[in-house]
Motif scaffolding. Sequence first.
Motif, PDB file in Angstrom:
ATOM      1  N   ARG A 125     -13.899  40.317   3.522  1.00 44.92           N
ATOM      2  CA  ARG A 125     -13.433  40.046   2.406  1.00 44.92           C
ATOM      3  C   ARG A 125     -12.145  40.929   1.954  1.00 44.92           C
ATOM      4  O   ARG A 125     -11.187  40.461   1.589  1.00 44.92           O
ATOM      5  N   GLU A 126     -12.304  42.341   2.293  1.00 40.24           N
ATOM      6  CA  GLU A 126     -11.295  43.254   2.193  1.00 40.24           C
ATOM      7  C   GLU A 126      -9.969  42.868   3.112  1.00 40.24           C
ATOM      8  O   GLU A 126      -8.799  43.008   2.463  1.00 40.24           O
ATOM      9  N   LYS A 127     -10.378  42.588   4.314  1.00 42.23           N
ATOM     10  CA  LYS A 127      -9.338  42.392   5.092  1.00 42.23           C
ATOM     11  C   LYS A 127      -8.604  40.792   4.911  1.00 42.23           C
ATOM     12  O   LYS A 127      -7.569  40.787   4.924  1.00 42.23           O
ATOM     13  N   LEU A 128      -9.611  39.945   4.473  1.00 41.97           N
ATOM     14  CA  LEU A 128      -9.043  38.467   3.829  1.00 41.97           C
ATOM     15  C   LEU A 128      -7.961  38.810   2.713  1.00 41.97           C
ATOM     16  O   LEU A 128      -7.000  38.033   2.647  1.00 41.97           O
ATOM     17  N   PHE A 129      -8.514  39.476   1.799  1.00 40.18           N
ATOM     18  CA  PHE A 129      -7.686  39.859   0.751  1.00 40.18           C
ATOM     19  C   PHE A 129      -6.297  40.496   1.040  1.00 40.18           C
ATOM     20  O   PHE A 129      -5.220  40.181   0.636  1.00 40.18           O
ATOM     21  N   ARG A 130      -6.388  41.644   2.074  1.00 35.34           N
ATOM     22  CA  ARG A 130      -5.148  41.993   2.406  1.00 35.34           C
ATOM     23  C   ARG A 130      -4.204  41.029   3.171  1.00 35.34           C
ATOM     24  O   ARG A 130      -2.766  40.978   3.122  1.00 35.34           O
ATOM     25  N   ASN A 131      -4.668  40.404   4.044  1.00 31.79           N
ATOM     26  CA  ASN A 131      -4.064  39.236   4.726  1.00 31.79           C
ATOM     27  C   ASN A 131      -3.455  38.321   3.961  1.00 31.79           C
ATOM     28  O   ASN A 131      -2.133  37.750   3.941  1.00 31.79           O
ATOM     29  N   GLN A 132      -4.160  37.853   2.725  1.00 29.67           N
ATOM     30  CA  GLN A 132      -3.628  36.747   1.738  1.00 29.67           C
ATOM     31  C   GLN A 132      -2.481  37.595   1.053  1.00 29.67           C
ATOM     32  O   GLN A 132      -1.249  36.749   0.721  1.00 29.67           O
TER      33      GLN A 132
ATOM     34  N   ILE B  78      -0.346  40.086   2.328  1.00 28.81           N
ATOM     35  CA  ILE B  78       0.898  40.062   3.045  1.00 28.81           C
ATOM     36  C   ILE B  78       1.202  38.564   3.304  1.00 28.81           C
ATOM     37  O   ILE B  78       2.704  38.570   3.416  1.00 28.81           O
ATOM     38  N   LEU B  79       0.512  37.721   3.346  1.00 29.54           N
ATOM     39  CA  LEU B  79       1.094  36.242   3.420  1.00 29.54           C
ATOM     40  C   LEU B  79       2.019  35.828   2.124  1.00 29.54           C
ATOM     41  O   LEU B  79       3.113  35.392   2.311  1.00 29.54           O
ATOM     42  N   ARG B  80       1.699  36.249   1.080  1.00 31.39           N
ATOM     43  CA  ARG B  80       2.364  36.030  -0.018  1.00 31.39           C
ATOM     44  C   ARG B  80       3.512  36.590  -0.122  1.00 31.39           C
ATOM     45  O   ARG B  80       4.712  35.975  -0.396  1.00 31.39           O
ATOM     46  N   GLU B  81       3.664  38.126   0.433  1.00 33.01           N
ATOM     47  CA  GLU B  81       4.835  38.746   0.529  1.00 33.01           C
ATOM     48  C   GLU B  81       5.962  37.949   1.590  1.00 33.01           C
ATOM     49  O   GLU B  81       6.982  37.638   1.141  1.00 33.01           O
ATOM     50  N   TYR B  82       5.377  37.410   2.808  1.00 33.17           N
ATOM     51  CA  TYR B  82       6.431  36.783   3.797  1.00 33.17           C
ATOM     52  C   TYR B  82       6.731  35.520   2.978  1.00 33.17           C
ATOM     53  O   TYR B  82       7.833  35.265   3.137  1.00 33.17           O
TER      54      TYR B  82
ATOM     55  N   GLU C  55       7.401  34.975  -0.053  1.00 34.42           N
ATOM     56  CA  GLU C  55       8.364  35.197  -0.948  1.00 34.42           C
ATOM     57  C   GLU C  55       9.853  35.724  -0.432  1.00 34.42           C
ATOM     58  O   GLU C  55      10.885  35.377  -1.133  1.00 34.42           O
ATOM     59  N   PHE C  56       9.568  36.381   0.685  1.00 33.63           N
ATOM     60  CA  PHE C  56      10.722  36.732   1.558  1.00 33.63           C
ATOM     61  C   PHE C  56      11.540  35.844   2.410  1.00 33.63           C
ATOM     62  O   PHE C  56      12.547  35.547   2.409  1.00 33.63           O
ATOM     63  N   LEU C  57      10.774  34.766   3.177  1.00 33.02           N
ATOM     64  CA  LEU C  57      11.232  33.883   3.865  1.00 33.02           C
ATOM     65  C   LEU C  57      11.489  32.549   3.186  1.00 33.02           C
ATOM     66  O   LEU C  57      12.002  31.898   3.512  1.00 33.02           O
ATOM     67  N   GLY C  58      10.538  32.414   2.100  1.00 34.43           N
ATOM     68  CA  GLY C  58      10.682  30.928   1.449  1.00 34.43           C
ATOM     69  C   GLY C  58       9.369  30.156   1.962  1.00 34.43           C
ATOM     70  O   GLY C  58       9.221  30.145   3.276  1.00 34.43           O
ATOM     71  N   ASN C  59       8.947  29.334   1.281  1.00 33.03           N
ATOM     72  CA  ASN C  59       7.874  28.529   1.529  1.00 33.03           C
ATOM     73  C   ASN C  59       8.602  26.995   1.659  1.00 33.03           C
ATOM     74  O   ASN C  59       8.737  26.645   0.726  1.00 33.03           O
ATOM     75  N   THR C  60       8.576  26.675   3.065  1.00 32.96           N
ATOM     76  CA  THR C  60       9.149  25.353   3.351  1.00 32.96           C
ATOM     77  C   THR C  60       8.171  24.414   3.350  1.00 32.96           C
ATOM     78  O   THR C  60       8.410  23.014   3.237  1.00 32.96           O
ATOM     79  N   LYS C  61       6.786  24.671   3.163  1.00 25.62           N
ATOM     80  CA  LYS C  61       5.871  23.438   3.141  1.00 25.62           C
ATOM     81  C   LYS C  61       5.735  22.959   1.918  1.00 25.62           C
ATOM     82  O   LYS C  61       5.816  23.616   0.775  1.00 25.62           O
TER      83      LYS C  61
END
Length: 566
Positions: free
Chosen positions: A200-207, A209-213, A215-221
């Motif tokens: 769960r801790e890893k999942l939270f960290r991955n989520q 990081i994904l949000r940060e990406y 915000e940086f790259l933009g969500n095209t989906k």
Amino acid sequence: MLPGLAAAAAAHRCSWSSLCRLRLRCRAVACGSSDLQEWQNLVTFGSFSNIVPCCTLNQVKLYSTNVQKEGQGSQTHKMEKVPSFDEAAENIGAELKAPLIKQEPLQVRVKAVLKKREYGPKYTQNNFITGVRAMNEFCLKSSDLEQLRKIRRRSPHEDTESFTVYLRSDVETKSLEVWGSPEALAREKKLRKEAEIEYREKLFRNQKILREYREFLGNTKPRSRPTSVFFKGPGKVVMVAICINGLNCFFKFLAWIYTGSASMFSEAIHSLSDTCNQALLALGISKSVQTPDPTHPYGFSNMRYIASLISGVGIFMMGAGLSWYHGVMGLLNPQPIESLLWAYCILAGSLVSEGATLLVAVNELRRSARAKGMSLYKYVMESRDPSTNVILLEDTAAVLGVTIAATCMGLTSITGNPLYDSLGSLGVGTLLGVVSAFLIYTNTEALLGRSIQPEQVQRLTELLENDPSVRAIHDVKATDLGLGKVRFKAEVDFDGRVVTRSYLEKQDFDQMLQEIQEVKTPEELETFMLKHGENIIDTLGAEVDRLEKELKKRNPEVRHVDLEIL
């Protein structure tokens, strides 16, 4: 010679008394307690000739003295032959050996009683558990469960009729066979718990990081979250109100900055509070349509009432509070007002826009009230649709507030007295206070768990009482969960004969009669009763499921049914 005879008679009396007491005990078998008492009285107080009523007086000769008064002092002494002690004993012994009363042989019926079984404070051997629980709690694999006995039971879920369960005792035995000991099983469960926390801790960290990406790259989906809730019903009304009130708030603030009018400031604050509250309502609508989860098994439908309650508090604090404050300050320190032409134009535009929003809210409430078979007034007073109610009341207050502000500003323009403008600010604040109080009251009542209409409760109760398996309904509770969802609870007194007959209708009577004829011992009777008793309990559970489905089918607003067996 008389003293010797008296001594012999006394000796005979003692012997006879002893023998007669023995005879008394034998007679007690055939005689009642009253006869026994009479015999004891005779032995204690009666004459010797009455001591042995069972013997013939001719067979017992007694030496006695008979005193008769034939004159004064005249006595007649008669002597009779008294049998010896041995002869008397033989005579009485012979009678004692003879049967007193011809009795039937005594028959004793022994009652067979099933020994009470002590289960103790914790008994889980007959419990059923699902495959998921077996794998999670006992650290087993699906291949381990394939070797166990599988039992089909009625499913508690509406989408499936039956599902597979396992005996807890079999699962515990299998877990000990796999892991060797309870200590080893406990260690494995601890390791798995730690691994789950780490995952769960890893999942939270991955989520994160994904949000940060994103915000940086933009969500095209495109967003997968459904937004259709804001294109119909209360969601549509709220979105329209947010757009209109946002524009009104902007232009009113511009007019206040230009004119310095207290009434215009109150109207600007009013529009700002309305915009913020409607944004909060949109959040409540969005949360209310989320699917239930283990933490919230009944869903999030009450979020609309919570958002409306917070909205009412916000209107009171922001709208009414600031309007009162600015009005009081205008009365204490009146300031001259500049040209009110732009203020009148903005107020006229606000009146049109707020009136349009009010019309949308009224149409939506009429449609919802018509669907529920209620009048518009009753529908609003009971806060059946909290989000639309807030829009209706806010827009009504906005229209009245614009009218009050325009009137007071007109009086100020005509008379040149700025006190009228300050009084208009106080009037708008009072209006907002009344609206906020109503919203707080109605939404609090809804959150406390309000009952549905008595007519609807009566209809649900009659539906249950008309079923042949139900004898009576008690302690009925029907609560409105919001969004047209109802929770129904009742204590049901079932007719055991009807339920048993429903079970018997599905059985083979010839086979059941054969089983009954084969019952010879208490153990066989216990096995027979346990088998059919468990099946009858399952039949009762099926009757409960049938009634719950019938209630939901005929009353779609009933989402949760709790029927408790009385």
